[in-house]
Write a protein that holds these residues in place. Structure first.
Motif, PDB file in Angstrom:
ATOM      1  N   VAL A 158       0.840  -1.209   0.000  1.00  0.00           N
ATOM      2  CA  VAL A 158       0.000   0.000   0.000  1.00  0.00           C
ATOM      3  C   VAL A 158       0.870   1.252   0.000  1.00  0.00           C
ATOM      4  O   VAL A 158       0.623   2.203  -0.754  1.00  0.00           O
ATOM      5  CB  VAL A 158      -0.949   0.010   1.233  1.00  0.00           C
ATOM      6  CG1 VAL A 158      -1.675   1.356   1.340  1.00  0.00           C
ATOM      7  CG2 VAL A 158      -1.952  -1.128   1.128  1.00  0.00           C
ATOM      8  N   PHE A 159       1.896   1.237   0.840  1.00  0.00           N
ATOM      9  CA  PHE A 159       2.804   2.390   0.927  1.00  0.00           C
ATOM     10  C   PHE A 159       3.484   2.667  -0.421  1.00  0.00           C
ATOM     11  O   PHE A 159       3.513   3.794  -0.913  1.00  0.00           O
ATOM     12  CB  PHE A 159       3.852   2.137   2.014  1.00  0.00           C
ATOM     13  CG  PHE A 159       4.942   3.172   2.048  1.00  0.00           C
ATOM     14  CD1 PHE A 159       4.674   4.469   2.469  1.00  0.00           C
ATOM     15  CD2 PHE A 159       6.230   2.854   1.638  1.00  0.00           C
ATOM     16  CE1 PHE A 159       5.673   5.417   2.496  1.00  0.00           C
ATOM     17  CE2 PHE A 159       7.231   3.801   1.661  1.00  0.00           C
ATOM     18  CZ  PHE A 159       6.952   5.097   2.088  1.00  0.00           C
ATOM     19  N   GLY A 160       4.036   1.619  -1.043  1.00  0.00           N
ATOM     20  CA  GLY A 160       4.723   1.792  -2.323  1.00  0.00           C
ATOM     21  C   GLY A 160       3.793   2.285  -3.413  1.00  0.00           C
ATOM     22  O   GLY A 160       4.165   3.161  -4.214  1.00  0.00           O
ATOM     23  N   SER A 161       2.571   1.734  -3.467  1.00  0.00           N
ATOM     24  CA  SER A 161       1.628   2.146  -4.509  1.00  0.00           C
ATOM     25  C   SER A 161       1.198   3.600  -4.325  1.00  0.00           C
ATOM     26  O   SER A 161       1.092   4.352  -5.300  1.00  0.00           O
ATOM     27  CB  SER A 161       0.404   1.228  -4.497  1.00  0.00           C
ATOM     28  OG  SER A 161      -0.295   1.336  -3.270  1.00  0.00           O
ATOM     29  N   LEU A 162       0.985   4.019  -3.082  1.00  0.00           N
ATOM     30  CA  LEU A 162       0.577   5.404  -2.813  1.00  0.00           C
ATOM     31  C   LEU A 162       1.687   6.388  -3.182  1.00  0.00           C
ATOM     32  O   LEU A 162       1.439   7.408  -3.840  1.00  0.00           O
ATOM     33  CB  LEU A 162       0.204   5.563  -1.340  1.00  0.00           C
ATOM     34  CG  LEU A 162      -1.115   4.930  -0.905  1.00  0.00           C
ATOM     35  CD1 LEU A 162      -1.297   5.055   0.607  1.00  0.00           C
ATOM     36  CD2 LEU A 162      -2.300   5.593  -1.615  1.00  0.00           C
ATOM     37  N   VAL A 163       2.904   6.074  -2.771  1.00  0.00           N
ATOM     38  CA  VAL A 163       4.035   6.965  -3.066  1.00  0.00           C
ATOM     39  C   VAL A 163       4.243   7.083  -4.567  1.00  0.00           C
ATOM     40  O   VAL A 163       4.355   8.184  -5.119  1.00  0.00           O
ATOM     41  CB  VAL A 163       5.318   6.452  -2.379  1.00  0.00           C
ATOM     42  CG1 VAL A 163       6.524   7.216  -2.898  1.00  0.00           C
ATOM     43  CG2 VAL A 163       5.213   6.610  -0.870  1.00  0.00           C
ATOM     44  N   GLY A 164       4.293   5.929  -5.245  1.00  0.00           N
ATOM     45  CA  GLY A 164       4.515   5.953  -6.687  1.00  0.00           C
ATOM     46  C   GLY A 164       3.409   6.691  -7.428  1.00  0.00           C
ATOM     47  O   GLY A 164       3.675   7.491  -8.333  1.00  0.00           O
ATOM     48  N   PHE A 165       2.156   6.439  -7.038  1.00  0.00           N
ATOM     49  CA  PHE A 165       1.012   7.048  -7.718  1.00  0.00           C
ATOM     50  C   PHE A 165       0.994   8.563  -7.541  1.00  0.00           C
ATOM     51  O   PHE A 165       0.907   9.313  -8.517  1.00  0.00           O
ATOM     52  CB  PHE A 165      -0.288   6.436  -7.186  1.00  0.00           C
ATOM     53  CG  PHE A 165      -1.520   6.982  -7.848  1.00  0.00           C
ATOM     54  CD1 PHE A 165      -1.971   6.440  -9.046  1.00  0.00           C
ATOM     55  CD2 PHE A 165      -2.231   8.030  -7.277  1.00  0.00           C
ATOM     56  CE1 PHE A 165      -3.105   6.950  -9.656  1.00  0.00           C
ATOM     57  CE2 PHE A 165      -3.359   8.538  -7.874  1.00  0.00           C
ATOM     58  CZ  PHE A 165      -3.807   7.996  -9.073  1.00  0.00           C
ATOM     59  N   PHE A 166       1.072   9.030  -6.307  1.00  0.00           N
ATOM     60  CA  PHE A 166       0.913  10.464  -6.038  1.00  0.00           C
ATOM     61  C   PHE A 166       2.115  11.291  -6.486  1.00  0.00           C
ATOM     62  O   PHE A 166       1.961  12.426  -6.946  1.00  0.00           O
ATOM     63  CB  PHE A 166       0.602  10.702  -4.557  1.00  0.00           C
ATOM     64  CG  PHE A 166      -0.817  10.400  -4.200  1.00  0.00           C
ATOM     65  CD1 PHE A 166      -1.840  11.243  -4.606  1.00  0.00           C
ATOM     66  CD2 PHE A 166      -1.134   9.254  -3.487  1.00  0.00           C
ATOM     67  CE1 PHE A 166      -3.164  10.951  -4.276  1.00  0.00           C
ATOM     68  CE2 PHE A 166      -2.447   8.954  -3.166  1.00  0.00           C
ATOM     69  CZ  PHE A 166      -3.477   9.797  -3.569  1.00  0.00           C
ATOM     70  N   ILE A 167       3.322  10.743  -6.364  1.00  0.00           N
ATOM     71  CA  ILE A 167       4.486  11.479  -6.860  1.00  0.00           C
ATOM     72  C   ILE A 167       4.399  11.633  -8.377  1.00  0.00           C
ATOM     73  O   ILE A 167       4.606  12.717  -8.919  1.00  0.00           O
ATOM     74  CB  ILE A 167       5.797  10.772  -6.462  1.00  0.00           C
ATOM     75  CG1 ILE A 167       6.066  10.965  -4.966  1.00  0.00           C
ATOM     76  CG2 ILE A 167       6.978  11.326  -7.275  1.00  0.00           C
ATOM     77  CD1 ILE A 167       7.338  10.300  -4.477  1.00  0.00           C
TER      78      ILE A 167
END
Length: 344
Positions: free
Chosen positions: A46-55
């Motif tokens: 979840v953390f990786g997907s959120l960071v990658g998506f929003f950045i």
């Protein structure tokens, strides 16, 4: 248009979330010391997907809004990318860091490192985007050149070949009558028909010659230019002198092809616009200096009034010579003719 751009950014952000998951899981396997549970795995995903998506989404929006101006300096783009990546990572990672018991100082260092990685990824994709835009622009220029060439051929077919064929048809109808009532005059008519047919043949040969793919390795550079000049002489009744100083072996096939196409385009422009009777072409070939000069005694034109964007002939010659790091010089005076020089 805005909707399409936003959808494109969403797709890119979705792909970036997968990259983020991969990086996050790699970090987990490398540095996580406690036994990995299902909740830990889900948390990192979840953390990786959120960071990658929003950045990715944020940088895409900023790039679209702020960097659409090509004059924006690359340093400013890097600074903004770094700051935004740091802020977004820090905000998203803050609750996860609290759960994992990481201090804010450690989180800041991790965020700074992630920002560096984000800048590198941004520059990589920006470079790819720039290359895609360049390829797209080159393709559009080629399509415009093809359209212009088709229009030119259509005009010449209509103005010359079509008119001659129409005249031949009329003369043939008249010839039937003359053969019965005035055999002597019919001989003159037959001679006229032969001349008109020869003119149509010369016109078609020139068009076919211009459209055929050029392989200079088979025919030779000098022979190909002389054939082109001969066709223009016969078709348009021009006086064309050609002089060559130097050895064609000094130049590679790309330069030979460029010089040939410039001569071809210049001759086409002279025929269409200059109303000239005499043309002088000189070519100097040396290892460190190549100089092509094409001069006509036509009407000339005012260089300040010509629109290069709508003159595909001149624009095409400039683009060709620029590709081999040369330059094109045009000198023209109304009533005194035009001189085109290609220097490499």
């Amino acid at each position: 248009m805005y909707k399409d751009n936003f959808i494109k950014m969403l797709k890119m952000a979705r792909k970036s979330s997968l990259i983020g998951i991969g990086i996050s899981l790699t970090f987990m396997l490398a540095f996580y010391e406690s036994p990995i549970t299902l909740y830990t795995l889900i948390g990192y995903i979840v953390f990786g997907s959120l960071v990658g998506f929003f950045i990715s989404l944020t940088l895409g929006l900023v790039n679209y809004i702020s960097f659409s101006n090509k004059n924006t300096h690359i340093s400013l783009q890097i600074i903004i990318t770094y700051i935004l990546s740091f802020i977004i990572f820090y905000i998203i990672a803050l609750p996860f860091a609290y759960i994992q018991g990481l201090s804010k100082t450690t989180l800041v260092y991790i965020a700074l490192g992630n920002a560096v990685a984000s800048v590198m990824v941004y520059l990589f994709f920006a470079n790819i985007h720039e290359k895609e835009e360049r390829i797209k622009l080159e393709q559009e220029n080629k399509e415009l050149a093809i359209i212009e060439e088709r229009n030119r051929i259509a005009r010449e077919l209509h103005d010359s070949v079509s008119q001659n064929l129409f005249g031949i048809n009329l003369n043939l109808n008249t010839l039937n009558y003359l053969l019965e009532h005035n055999p002597e005059k019919s001989k003159h008519m037959i001679k006229q028909l032969q001349e008109m047919i020869q003119e149509v043949q010369a016109e078609m040969r020139l068009m076919i010659y211009e459209l055929k793919p050029l392989d200079l390795s088979k025919r030779g550079f000098l022979e190909t230019i002389e054939n082109l000049i001969t066709l223009f002489k016969k078709r348009y009744n021009l006086v064309i002198s050609f002089s060559l100083i130097g050895n064609e072996d000094f130049i590679d096939n790309e330069i030979q092809l460029t010089l040939y196409r410039i001569i071809q385009e210049a001759l086409n422009n002279i025929v269409k616009h200059a109303n000239a009777s005499k043309i002088q072409i000189s070519l100097q070939l040396q290892e460190d200096n190549i100089h092509l000069s094409i001069h006509d005694d036509g009407e000339g034109f005012n260089l300040e009034e010509i629109d290069k964007n709508n003159s595909f002939g001149i624009l095409g010659m400039e683009e060709r010579i620029a590709q081999i790091k040369g330059k094109l010089l045009i000198e023209s005076t109304v009533g005194e003719g035009t001189t085109i020089q290609a220097i490499i």
